[in-house]
Motif scaffolding. Structure first.
Motif, PDB file in Angstrom:
ATOM      1  N   ALA A 151       0.853  -1.194   0.000  1.00 52.50           N
ATOM      2  CA  ALA A 151       0.000   0.000   0.000  1.00 52.50           C
ATOM      3  C   ALA A 151       0.885   1.239   0.000  1.00 52.50           C
ATOM      4  CB  ALA A 151      -0.892   0.007   1.234  1.00 52.50           C
ATOM      5  N   VAL A 152       0.517   2.220  -0.801  1.00 48.74           N
ATOM      6  CA  VAL A 152       1.207   3.505  -0.817  1.00 48.74           C
ATOM      7  C   VAL A 152       0.214   4.552  -0.356  1.00 48.74           C
ATOM      8  CG1 VAL A 152       2.437   5.217  -2.202  1.00 48.74           C
ATOM      9  CG2 VAL A 152       2.702   2.783  -2.708  1.00 48.74           C
ATOM     10  N   ALA A 197       8.898   3.401   4.974  1.00 50.97           N
ATOM     11  CA  ALA A 197       8.266   2.096   4.805  1.00 50.97           C
ATOM     12  C   ALA A 197       8.100   1.467   6.170  1.00 50.97           C
ATOM     13  CB  ALA A 197       9.134   1.199   3.924  1.00 50.97           C
ATOM     14  N   PHE A 198       6.986   0.798   6.349  1.00 48.30           N
ATOM     15  CA  PHE A 198       6.812   0.020   7.571  1.00 48.30           C
ATOM     16  C   PHE A 198       6.024  -1.226   7.255  1.00 48.30           C
ATOM     17  CE2 PHE A 198       3.504   3.219   7.478  1.00 48.30           C
ATOM     18  CZ  PHE A 198       2.345   2.554   7.839  1.00 48.30           C
ATOM     19  N   VAL A 229       3.631  -1.043   3.959  1.00 49.41           N
ATOM     20  CA  VAL A 229       2.995   0.234   3.675  1.00 49.41           C
ATOM     21  C   VAL A 229       4.098   1.259   3.450  1.00 49.41           C
ATOM     22  CG1 VAL A 229       1.466   2.043   4.546  1.00 49.41           C
ATOM     23  CG2 VAL A 229       0.985  -0.354   5.082  1.00 49.41           C
ATOM     24  N   LEU A 230       3.976   2.017   2.375  1.00 47.58           N
ATOM     25  CA  LEU A 230       4.916   3.093   2.078  1.00 47.58           C
ATOM     26  C   LEU A 230       4.205   4.421   2.252  1.00 47.58           C
ATOM     27  CD1 LEU A 230       6.484   1.655  -1.188  1.00 47.58           C
ATOM     28  CD2 LEU A 230       7.384   1.496   1.125  1.00 47.58           C
ATOM     29  N   LEU A 288      11.405  -0.449  -0.855  1.00 46.88           N
ATOM     30  CA  LEU A 288      10.984  -1.852  -0.959  1.00 46.88           C
ATOM     31  C   LEU A 288      12.192  -2.782  -0.868  1.00 46.88           C
ATOM     32  CD1 LEU A 288       8.229  -1.837  -3.723  1.00 46.88           C
ATOM     33  CD2 LEU A 288       7.966  -2.404  -1.300  1.00 46.88           C
ATOM     34  N   GLY A 289      13.258  -2.436  -1.558  1.00 45.04           N
ATOM     35  CA  GLY A 289      14.467  -3.255  -1.488  1.00 45.04           C
ATOM     36  C   GLY A 289      14.973  -3.392  -0.067  1.00 45.04           C
ATOM     37  N   GLN A 290      14.962  -2.297   0.660  1.00 43.00           N
ATOM     38  CA  GLN A 290      15.437  -2.311   2.044  1.00 43.00           C
ATOM     39  C   GLN A 290      14.551  -3.184   2.931  1.00 43.00           C
ATOM     40  OE1 GLN A 290      18.193  -0.806   3.283  1.00 43.00           O
ATOM     41  NE2 GLN A 290      17.800  -1.430   5.386  1.00 43.00           N
ATOM     42  N   VAL A 291      13.250  -2.955   2.879  1.00 46.33           N
ATOM     43  CA  VAL A 291      12.340  -3.648   3.792  1.00 46.33           C
ATOM     44  C   VAL A 291      12.179  -5.126   3.428  1.00 46.33           C
ATOM     45  CG1 VAL A 291      10.099  -3.166   2.684  1.00 46.33           C
ATOM     46  CG2 VAL A 291      10.249  -3.266   5.159  1.00 46.33           C
ATOM     47  N   LEU A 292      12.359  -5.463   2.152  1.00 49.55           N
ATOM     48  CA  LEU A 292      12.194  -6.852   1.724  1.00 49.55           C
ATOM     49  C   LEU A 292      13.517  -7.597   1.570  1.00 49.55           C
ATOM     50  CD1 LEU A 292       9.322  -6.330  -0.875  1.00 49.55           C
ATOM     51  CD2 LEU A 292       9.139  -7.127   1.502  1.00 49.55           C
TER      52      LEU A 292
END
Length: 91
Positions: free
Chosen positions: A27-28, A42-43, A51-52, A71-75
């Motif tokens: 979700a953005v 991002a969380f 969610v961004l 996204l790269g960081q959180v995933l």
């Protein structure tokens, strides 16, 4: 067994953004933070959904790059660092 292909750096960077967000269930939302130095956050909710929170009004190309970096960081997708002075921080 996951029906979504593994998120590789190439897939993260090359897939059209809306398709990527839809496939990942991301979700953005608009962020109320108006600081010019804030590019997004991002969380991950307890449900696991990412969610961004993105500031409104950024050029689409910048927002696209920041979304992909977050996204790269959180995933956990390995990407080159963002150019200075930008950085991704975990809190």
């Amino acid at each position: 067994m996951s029906l979504t292909p593994a998120l590789t750096p190439a897939r993260l960077l090359d897939t059209p953004l809306q398709q990527l967000l839809d496939e990942l269930g991301v979700a953005v939302v608009d962020s109320p933070i108006s600081d010019a130095n804030f590019f997004g956050a991002a969380f991950v909710r307890k449900s696991g959904r990412v969610v961004l929170a993105m500031p409104a009004g950024r050029p689409a190309s910048i927002a696209d790059n920041i979304v992909r970096a977050l996204l790269g960081q959180v995933l956990g997708v390995p990407l080159a660092p963002l150019p200075a002075p930008l950085k991704v921080s975990e809190i």
